[in-house]
Design a protein around this motif. Structure first.
Motif, PDB file in Angstrom:
ATOM      1  N   GLU A  23       0.742  -1.076   0.073  1.00 30.20           N
ATOM      2  CA  GLU A  23       0.049   0.121   0.065  1.00 30.20           C
ATOM      3  C   GLU A  23       0.812   1.069  -0.062  1.00 30.20           C
ATOM      4  N   GLN A  24       1.810   1.199   0.847  1.00 30.15           N
ATOM      5  CA  GLN A  24       2.887   2.415   0.777  1.00 30.15           C
ATOM      6  C   GLN A  24       3.450   2.576  -0.533  1.00 30.15           C
ATOM      7  N   GLU A  25       4.162   1.427  -1.283  1.00 35.46           N
ATOM      8  CA  GLU A  25       4.621   1.580  -2.685  1.00 35.46           C
ATOM      9  C   GLU A  25       3.382   2.178  -3.610  1.00 35.46           C
ATOM     10  N   LEU A  26       2.367   1.563  -3.429  1.00 36.45           N
ATOM     11  CA  LEU A  26       1.214   2.257  -4.312  1.00 36.45           C
ATOM     12  C   LEU A  26       1.095   4.129  -3.972  1.00 36.45           C
ATOM     13  N   ILE A  27       0.925   4.085  -2.894  1.00 37.04           N
ATOM     14  CA  ILE A  27       1.067   5.457  -2.489  1.00 37.04           C
ATOM     15  C   ILE A  27       2.183   6.565  -3.017  1.00 37.04           C
ATOM     16  N   ASN A  28       3.495   5.879  -2.946  1.00 34.40           N
ATOM     17  CA  ASN A  28       4.540   6.462  -3.249  1.00 34.40           C
ATOM     18  C   ASN A  28       4.612   6.409  -4.954  1.00 34.40           C
ATOM     19  N   ARG A  29       4.198   5.685  -5.656  1.00 37.25           N
ATOM     20  CA  ARG A  29       3.846   5.662  -7.064  1.00 37.25           C
ATOM     21  C   ARG A  29       2.907   6.813  -7.759  1.00 37.25           C
ATOM     22  N   GLU A  30       1.783   6.780  -6.732  1.00 35.77           N
ATOM     23  CA  GLU A  30       0.985   7.644  -7.015  1.00 35.77           C
ATOM     24  C   GLU A  30       1.167   9.049  -6.806  1.00 35.77           C
TER      25      GLU A  30
END
Length: 191
Positions: A23-30
């Motif tokens: 989830e943190q990786e997705l947030i960072n990618r976003e």
């Protein structure tokens, strides 16, 4: 036994922490994607601004080209002219009605504009800024602020024929001094 009770908790914890990392990786990618979109939007705005500048420069160049073409004297004027000026009206001490002045005039053009040089005894005595508008020649001269006495000279030549040009010269100076001269120009023999 304790291990059997803690094992499912450990699995849940590991899954939860893995899920949290994803989830943190997705947030960072976003966030990175939003930053790139913002940069792209800024570049697009810069590009549109540059296009407007280019278009305005193109129109300025077109206007400048038109002005450069229109700031040349007609060929028929670009010869030396003998002038005869006669004072017709005056309330000045230096100009008396009936005074005559004779000079040589030369109409010249360059990239900065159109001018008329006034020559007396082979010396340049005055340079008029000129315009050729509606078959009229309009010439203006003013002393600069460092001159002893301020003077403005305006000439309107509105009777233009092949071998003679006529008009009026008005001189204004200090103490409400005003003198009016009739002006007649005739082509000078070639030098």
């Amino acid at each position: 036994m304790l291990f059997k009770k803690l094992f499912p908790l450990l699995i849940v914890f590991i899954l939860f922490s893995c899920d949290n990392k994803k989830e943190q990786e997705l947030i960072n990618r976003e966030k990175a994607l939003l930053e790139r979109e913002k940069q792209f939007s800024d570049k697009e705005a810069d590009y549109q601004s540059l296009l407007k500048i280019r278009d305005s420069l193109s129109s300025i160049t077109a206007v400048k080209d038109t002005l450069v073409k229109s700031i040349t004297w007609p060929d028929s004027l670009q010869v030396f002219w003998n002038s005869k000026m006669v004072c017709r009206e005056s309330n000045c001490n230096n100009y008396v009605i009936g005074d005559q002045r004779n000079e040589v005039w030369q109409f010249i053009s360059d990239s900065t504009g159109t001018y008329a040089n006034v020559i007396n005894n082979n010396k340049l005595i005055r340079v008029f800024k000129g315009q050729y508008v509606d078959n009229k020649i309009i010439l203006d001269f003013a002393t600069d602020s460092t001159a002893k006495s301020n003077m403005k000279v305006n000439i309107v030549l509105d009777d233009l024929k092949k071998n003679v040009i006529k008009g009026i010269q008005t001189i204004s100076s200090q103490n409400n001094c005003k003198a009016t001269f009739s002006v007649e120009l005739t082509p000078s023999p070639k030098k």
